[in-house]
Design an enzyme around this catalytic site. Structure first.
Site, short mmCIF file in Angstrom:
data_model
loop_
_atom_site.label_atom_id
_atom_site.label_comp_id
_atom_site.label_asym_id
_atom_site.label_seq_id
_atom_site.Cartn_x
_atom_site.Cartn_y
_atom_site.Cartn_z
N LYS A 2 -5.08 11.05 -4.21
CA LYS A 2 -6.33 11.45 -3.54
C LYS A 2 -6.07 12.44 -2.42
CE LYS A 2 -9.24 7.77 -4.97
NZ LYS A 2 -10.47 7.70 -5.54
N LYS A 45 -4.52 8.64 -17.70
CA LYS A 45 -4.83 7.23 -18.00
C LYS A 45 -6.32 7.05 -18.29
CE LYS A 45 -5.26 4.03 -14.75
NZ LYS A 45 -5.51 2.68 -14.21
N LYS A 95 -11.78 3.17 -15.74
CA LYS A 95 -13.20 2.79 -15.61
C LYS A 95 -13.99 3.90 -14.96
CE LYS A 95 -12.10 -1.75 -13.91
NZ LYS A 95 -11.16 -1.41 -12.84
N1 AQP Z 1 -5.47 2.76 -19.27
C1 AQP Z 1 -4.88 1.60 -19.06
N2 AQP Z 1 -3.93 1.14 -19.92
C2 AQP Z 1 -3.31 -0.05 -19.71
N3 AQP Z 1 -3.61 -0.87 -18.68
C3 AQP Z 1 -4.56 -0.46 -17.80
N4 AQP Z 1 -5.09 -1.02 -16.70
C4 AQP Z 1 -6.04 -0.20 -16.17
N5 AQP Z 1 -6.14 0.90 -16.93
C5 AQP Z 1 -5.24 0.78 -17.95
C6 AQP Z 1 -4.71 -2.32 -16.19
O1 AQP Z 1 -5.91 -3.07 -15.96
C7 AQP Z 1 -5.70 -3.92 -14.84
C8 AQP Z 1 -6.87 -3.82 -13.89
O2 AQP Z 1 -6.85 -2.70 -13.18
P1 AQP Z 1 -7.82 -2.50 -11.93
O3 AQP Z 1 -9.20 -2.47 -12.33
O4 AQP Z 1 -7.50 -3.49 -10.87
O5 AQP Z 1 -7.34 -1.13 -11.41
P2 AQP Z 1 -6.93 0.18 -12.15
O6 AQP Z 1 -5.56 0.06 -12.70
O7 AQP Z 1 -7.14 1.25 -11.12
O8 AQP Z 1 -7.97 0.29 -13.34
P3 AQP Z 1 -8.91 1.47 -13.68
O9 AQP Z 1 -9.60 1.14 -14.95
O10 AQP Z 1 -8.17 2.77 -13.65
O11 AQP Z 1 -9.96 1.38 -12.49
P4 AQP Z 1 -10.50 2.49 -11.48
O12 AQP Z 1 -11.00 3.61 -12.32
O13 AQP Z 1 -11.57 1.79 -10.71
O14 AQP Z 1 -9.34 2.87 -10.60
C9 AQP Z 1 -4.35 -3.57 -14.23
O15 AQP Z 1 -3.39 -4.51 -14.67
C10 AQP Z 1 -4.06 -2.22 -14.81
O16 AQP Z 1 -2.67 -1.98 -14.92
#
Ligand code: AQP
Length: 329
Positions: free
Chosen positions: A111, A193, A196
């Site tokens: 960021k 990646k 969400k």
């Molecule tokens: N693309 C991915 N492939 C494999 N594992 C993933 N995880 C997230 N994206 C992938 C795993 O999901 C768990 C929850 O993650 P989180 O919601 O706490 O945070 P994050 O990793 O930041 O997930 P997002 O979807 O990318 O959320 P945002 O967009 O809000 O930042 C973790 O175990 C993560 O490894």
């Protein structure tokens, strides 16, 4: 029985990446370990959230955990904000974390590199809160996608630092990263990646997407012009990602899928994966609707809070004693 703990932020619709990297691991391990799974809502507000949406996302996340197969008889499922010891230990561990180590954390680094100006102090310090989440429950293992490995490493460092200073207090946890599916990539940019909070919703399959819409997203996934189906993350990241999704959902090995498709084009592979995704989401969403209508979510959270509180309370008392906070016994 060894203990395992993990959580997910209710920051939007859950993706197939969250399912493959995290939820499916929790389900796989729930018989083998004493399992704690939480909704990381304290972490979600490191970026701005609309309260109404946050509430909705939280309820959906719990129902999705259950629909995907988490069994509340085997797993303690709870809301992070229900257990105040997370915030208390989070603060104590923030005071045992160094600016330098927090500055190296990917979220903050990305960021700031992008020149974003609305970065909250919470986004800088949340890795210390994450350490508290894990250490509060004496977790031996933390199942995560590869993006979170860095956080578990920081947790280990903070725990060792604390133990050295105050005597044995925390178990040193280990990350558990799936062999296949540790990082599901965006369907529109397979070098990024799947997240969400992706700007383009076409890049992510959301667990609550209409199954037909999800199938279309697979059909329009970005691939390459090589035209050969093989697993090559470097030169064919789009195909490698699709093969991974196929393998996880079908439980067929990547080698077997590659062999079966040796004389086929990308369209045939996508069609088969589109159908797998369609079937997977249809089943999951049927169960999701049943669970939402059953009113079980509130009961599961009540029970989870009670169970988690007992463990967390003991640990935070011990920590307060060690650092010199406790006066009246
Ligand atoms: N693309 C991915 N492939 C494999 N594992 C993933 N995880 C997230 N994206 C992938 C795993 O999901 C768990 C929850 O993650 P989180 O919601 O706490 O945070 P994050 O990793 O930041 O997930 P997002 O979807 O990318 O959320 P945002 O967009 O809000 O930042 C973790 O175990 C993560 O490894």
């Amino acid at each position: 029985m060894k203990r395992m703990l993990s959580g997910i932020k209710p920051t939007g619709g859950l993706t197939l990446g969250n399912y493959i990297g995290a939820i499916s691991q929790f389900i796989k391990y729930q018989d083998e370990y004493e399992m704690y799974v939480f909704i990381a809502n304290l972490h979600s507000i490191t970026v701005a959230q609309d309260p109404k949406e946050l509430r909705q996302n939280t309820k959906d996340l719990i129902a999705l955990y259950l629909a995907a197969g988490l069994d509340p008889q085997k797993v303690t499922l709870f809301l992070q904000s229900d257990i105040s010891a997370h915030a208390e230990l989070g603060w104590i561990l923030t005071c045992h974390s160094y600016m330098g180590e927090l500055q190296r954390m990917t979220q903050y680094k990305d960021k700031t590199a992008k020149g974003e100006t609305n970065i909250t102090a919470g986004l800088f310090t949340y890795p210390s809160l994450m350490a508290a989440d894990i250490l509060l429950y004496d977790a031996d293992y933390v199942p995560v996608g590869i993006d979170q490995k860095q956080h578990v490493e920081l947790t280990r460092n903070i725990a060792e630092r604390f133990n050295n200073k105050y005597g044995e207090t925390f178990i040193i946890p280990e990350p558990v990263i799936p062999k296949v599916g540790a990082k599901i990539m965006s369907l529109q940019d397979p070098t990024k990646k799947m997240s969400k909070s992706d700007e383009t919703t076409k890049g992510a399959i959301y667990l609550l997407d209409e199954p037909a819409v999800a199938r279309k997203k697979i059909m329009s996934a970005v691939t390459d012009s090589i035209g050969i189906i093989r697993y090559d993350e470097v030169n064919q990241p789009g195909i490698a990602n699709l093969l991974t999704i196929h393998s996880v959902l079908s439980k067929e090995s990547i080698e077997d899928i590659v062999e079966r498709f040796s004389n086929h084009g990308y369209g045939d592979l996508k069609k088969e994966i589109g159908q797998l995704v369609f079937d997977f989401l249809s089943e999951l969403q049927d169960r999701f609707k049943e669970i939402k209508n059953s009113g079980i979510v509130d009961e599961v959270l009540r029970q989870g809070k009670e169970q988690a509180e007992q463990i967390a309370y003991k640990k935070i008392r011990k920590v307060k004693r060690k650092v010199g906070f406790e006066i009246v016994k």
